[in-house]
Design a protein around this motif. Sequence first.
Motif, PDB file in Angstrom:
ATOM      1  N   HIS A   1      31.560  39.479  47.308  1.00 58.52           N
ATOM      2  CA  HIS A   1      31.766  37.780  47.841  1.00 58.52           C
ATOM      3  C   HIS A   1      31.139  36.986  48.194  1.00 58.52           C
ATOM      4  O   HIS A   1      30.530  36.049  48.548  1.00 58.52           O
TER       5      HIS A   1
ATOM      6  N   ALA B   1      35.504  37.880  38.729  1.00 55.32           N
ATOM      7  CA  ALA B   1      35.455  36.589  37.590  1.00 55.32           C
ATOM      8  C   ALA B   1      35.253  35.496  38.010  1.00 55.32           C
ATOM      9  O   ALA B   1      33.909  34.295  37.913  1.00 55.32           O
ATOM     10  N   TYR B   2      35.239  35.511  38.991  1.00 55.58           N
ATOM     11  CA  TYR B   2      35.208  33.722  40.272  1.00 55.58           C
ATOM     12  C   TYR B   2      33.760  33.424  40.069  1.00 55.58           C
ATOM     13  O   TYR B   2      33.835  32.712  40.277  1.00 55.58           O
ATOM     14  N   GLU B   3      33.249  34.771  40.957  1.00 59.57           N
ATOM     15  CA  GLU B   3      31.529  34.797  41.504  1.00 59.57           C
ATOM     16  C   GLU B   3      30.948  34.552  40.087  1.00 59.57           C
ATOM     17  O   GLU B   3      30.331  34.211  40.630  1.00 59.57           O
TER      18      GLU B   3
ATOM     19  N   PHE C   1      31.482  32.776  37.903  1.00 60.17           N
ATOM     20  CA  PHE C   1      31.655  31.736  36.392  1.00 60.17           C
ATOM     21  C   PHE C   1      30.312  31.148  36.304  1.00 60.17           C
ATOM     22  O   PHE C   1      30.734  30.992  34.790  1.00 60.17           O
ATOM     23  N   ASP C   2      29.015  31.190  37.204  1.00 58.78           N
ATOM     24  CA  ASP C   2      27.472  30.770  36.222  1.00 58.78           C
ATOM     25  C   ASP C   2      26.968  31.574  36.055  1.00 58.78           C
ATOM     26  O   ASP C   2      25.975  30.717  35.639  1.00 58.78           O
TER      27      ASP C   2
ATOM     28  N   GLN D   1      41.670  38.137  33.036  1.00 62.26           N
ATOM     29  CA  GLN D   1      41.312  37.794  34.132  1.00 62.26           C
ATOM     30  C   GLN D   1      40.408  36.619  34.493  1.00 62.26           C
ATOM     31  O   GLN D   1      40.602  35.866  34.853  1.00 62.26           O
ATOM     32  N   TRP D   2      39.845  36.442  33.230  1.00 62.82           N
ATOM     33  CA  TRP D   2      38.526  34.942  33.040  1.00 62.82           C
ATOM     34  C   TRP D   2      39.567  34.256  31.968  1.00 62.82           C
ATOM     35  O   TRP D   2      38.695  33.169  32.156  1.00 62.82           O
TER      36      TRP D   2
ATOM     37  N   SER E   1      41.882  32.134  33.221  1.00 64.37           N
ATOM     38  CA  SER E   1      42.066  31.134  34.370  1.00 64.37           C
ATOM     39  C   SER E   1      40.364  30.535  34.766  1.00 64.37           C
ATOM     40  O   SER E   1      40.863  29.629  35.725  1.00 64.37           O
ATOM     41  N   VAL E   2      39.546  31.490  34.428  1.00 66.55           N
ATOM     42  CA  VAL E   2      38.295  30.525  35.163  1.00 66.55           C
ATOM     43  C   VAL E   2      37.095  30.464  34.060  1.00 66.55           C
ATOM     44  O   VAL E   2      37.196  28.536  34.443  1.00 66.55           O
ATOM     45  N   LYS E   3      37.270  30.705  32.755  1.00 66.83           N
ATOM     46  CA  LYS E   3      36.181  30.443  32.113  1.00 66.83           C
ATOM     47  C   LYS E   3      36.457  30.793  30.781  1.00 66.83           C
ATOM     48  O   LYS E   3      36.065  31.715  29.976  1.00 66.83           O
TER      49      LYS E   3
ATOM     50  N   ASP F   1      48.196  29.796  31.863  1.00 68.97           N
ATOM     51  CA  ASP F   1      47.326  28.698  32.390  1.00 68.97           C
ATOM     52  C   ASP F   1      47.624  27.160  32.033  1.00 68.97           C
ATOM     53  O   ASP F   1      48.416  27.148  30.762  1.00 68.97           O
TER      54      ASP F   1
END
Length: 975
Positions: free
Chosen positions: A418, A461-463, A465-466, A502-503, A505-507, A545
């Motif tokens: 992070h 996962a959140y880091e 995302f892009d 893990q992903w 709810s992220v993408k 989700d």
Amino acid sequence: MDLNSASTIVLQVLTQATSQDTAVLKPAEEQLKQWETQPGFYSVLLNIFTNHTLDVNVRWLAVLYFKNGIDRYWRRVAPHALSEEEKTTLRAGLIANFNEPVNQIATQISVLIAKVARVDCPRQWPELIPTLLESVKVQDDLRQHRALLTFYHVTKTLASKRLAADRKLFYDLASGIYSFACSLWNHHTDTFLQQACRGDEAAATNSLERTLLSLKVLRKLTVHGFVEPHRSAEVMGFLHAVFERLKQFLECSRSIRAENVCRDRLEKTIILFTKVLLDFLDQHPFSFTSLIQRSLEFAVSYVFTEAGEGVVFERFIVQCMNLIKMIVKNYAYKPSKYIEDSSPETLEAHKIKTAFFTYPTLMEICRRLVTHYFLLTEEELTMWEEDPEGFTVEETGGDSWKYSLRPCTEVLFIDIFHEYNQTLTPVLLEMVHSLQGTTNMEDTSAILIKDAVYNAVGLAAYELFDSVDFDQWFKNQLLAELQVSHNRYKPIRRRVIWLIGQWISVKFKSDLRPMLYEAIRNLLQDQDLVVRIETATTLKLTVDDFEFRTDQFLPYLESMFTLLFQLLQEVTECDTKMHVLHVLSCVNERVNVQIRPYVGCLVQYLPLLWKQSEEHNMLRCAILTTLIHLVQGLGADSKNLYPFLLPVIQLSTDVSQPPHVYLLEDGLELWLVTLENSPCLTPELLRIFQNMSALLELSSENLKNCFKIINAYIFLSSTEFLQMYAVDLCRSFCELLKDITTEGQVQALKVVENVLKVNPVLGPQMFQPLLPSVFKGIIDGERYPMLMSTYLGVMGRVLLQNTSFFSLLLNQMACELGQELDQILGNMIEMWVDRMDNITQPERRKLSALALLSLLPSLNGVIQDKFCGIIHVTLEGLYDVMTEDPETGTYKDCMLMSHFEEPKVTEDEEPPTEQDKRKKMLALKDPVHTVSLQQFVYEKLKAQQELLGEQGFHALMETVDTEVVAQLQEFLQGF
């Protein structure tokens, strides 16, 4: 109590108090309890526990009674406080000799000396610290150790005091003894290292014990003894020395066998060194700035390079990782968005961090974390094979999990990723790209590496995302890996389905859900139990989700539910059964009534599981949660579950049964949803209400649900319910309203309001004892708006729907208050008009207008005096409920209901419960929903006009403001 004569008697009673025979033990305990407040008793106890010739158990008990006495009677303000003379004698006796031969008793004596020091040191006991400092210098091993042990406990206790004056005293103490404490520690440390090098195991063990105690003292002094420790050369010198000593102790550990007693103590000392650094960083982050570079170099060297091989052990690695993590995450070291807003100390610390965490360093840490620490160990793989359920519990956070290395490494990875994601994202993506395609089944090492890399991608996962096109990755690679059924590939199947969880709810595109459901269905039939349990977890995350769509899931519902049920039956561990039940509950909750065709097997199994889980209350909580969702899904059909359901509710909500401590909250929730979905009141359902009286007496946080349950009974069958329980309920409410908060009073009175609404004839009679306090609350002008609003709602029901009872109540209040009936009526109307703004609910505002208008027509002078106020309330009510028809320009009452319509619900909406339907049917009988306020106003004014005549009515209307009259006439056009 005379010491000479009493010692023998007290010794005899203490001896009896150590007996295993309760007939001897109980009277002895009673006698000792009586002596607790006798002068001289503690002096006798001191003589007994310092007499080493007596039985150890008797001395141990004497110490405990002495220690408890300090807590109760040592302070001057305590009831039966010890005299100052006796306390002076006791203080002197406690530190006369540090020669207790029994370790456990020595520890207790040290603790009780510290308890006295907390109250008396330094003002009433100035000699304590000097005596301890002298005693730790003596050559006698036993005396030296006991004095050092006491020195530690005293320092620990004084360091824990938080008042400003106490802090100042401790600062003074720390600055006065710090140099000596450092010298003491260095002496014992050097002695230990020399003895360890010579191989003198016995002597080294003794010296190490003293090293440990002196280090504990220094830890408290260093962390809590200085306001600005970085200004003390001695403190900073000690902290820098910690690193050198750590290296020496780690090297020393190479030569000491793992099974050696000294080895355990050595590891504890090494951990204590790290705790000194961690505590100092936590309490004094800016004073720690000069230690950042050295701390990072030390920790990274031992954890992420070859320097640590052969010397580090798991808990030391955890501590080093915590040190790195605390530096990386420390808020004090993060500059503000605008640099000029940051302090120089923050900028300096950030500069040191940035200089250390270069690209090569970060890359090495990241690679080492993933490819070394994330790897499944031989021990874990063996556990997977031999105890799959135990393995899943450990992996998902069992009791020992939080203390182990794996979660620590994962948290460190998340925090570093992070903080430095721009640097580390390409590093991780390169590792992913190197693992494209299916891995060779024969290459166990490659499989474990892929498992570790996928773990990293899930954690970050959140880091990412892009940076990661997860949808393409899922379709092009991950889906194929899930279909590899070879037994050796099971770590990857498990990891991939976890990764998707893990992903999700992220993408993850909605239109890929059916492909995922297909994969989940297949994996729920996997040959490996761990894979199936992990798949169930991902299913829960998927249906939880916010992008979950029931229509996509329904084609898989039957098979999924069946497979989950089979998994529930197969697993044996309590934790695993709870987990699978939560997944089933979650699925049930999301699909709601669509679950009905498939729950038969589960409904049949739950009674057996309930019986088997008699000793496992947390599993029973999970069963209650499952039942809640089952009842909600089955609706009125849940009546078929009553033979099992109602005894479960009965047990869970019975406060005389021990399990209620665990089951009550969920049991109340289940009771409520059962009532809400019940098509009719059964004798068994009615009988359970016997539990409610004791629940109301608890006055706990569950009261709100209790009130909801009572309301549900009222809506279900008010007459039958009230005939059986109204008297008890009214009595409970009268007691309850004396003790609970105003918010609680509001909830309780809403119940009464519902009774009056549903049963306007019997209701006021049944709750008659409560109504005078409501009336009095109105005329006294209750200040709390919500409570006043509820008072007016209750009284509005009585006045509108049971006029004769209202007259009786008015007469009762006149007698109780010694006032004229008209005066009380006038006060009530005046306060009602004045506090109308307290009422915010449109239904209650209309009710107020209807209730006050029901006093008309009247020749009563008080009512005519208050006529203007009644019209004001009426006009406000009309503004609340009347809507204008744009086509005709006429007004209509928007609260009127003429017939019951089954509401149309969309697929994602929950269908109405049986209680929702009952409320709608009751509304069809409620004047608020059946009487047009517009017409009621017209009829009441017309009747008043006929009663007074044209001239009298005209005079009455002149008491009302002309603008109000004009607005009223506008609403009454057409009549």
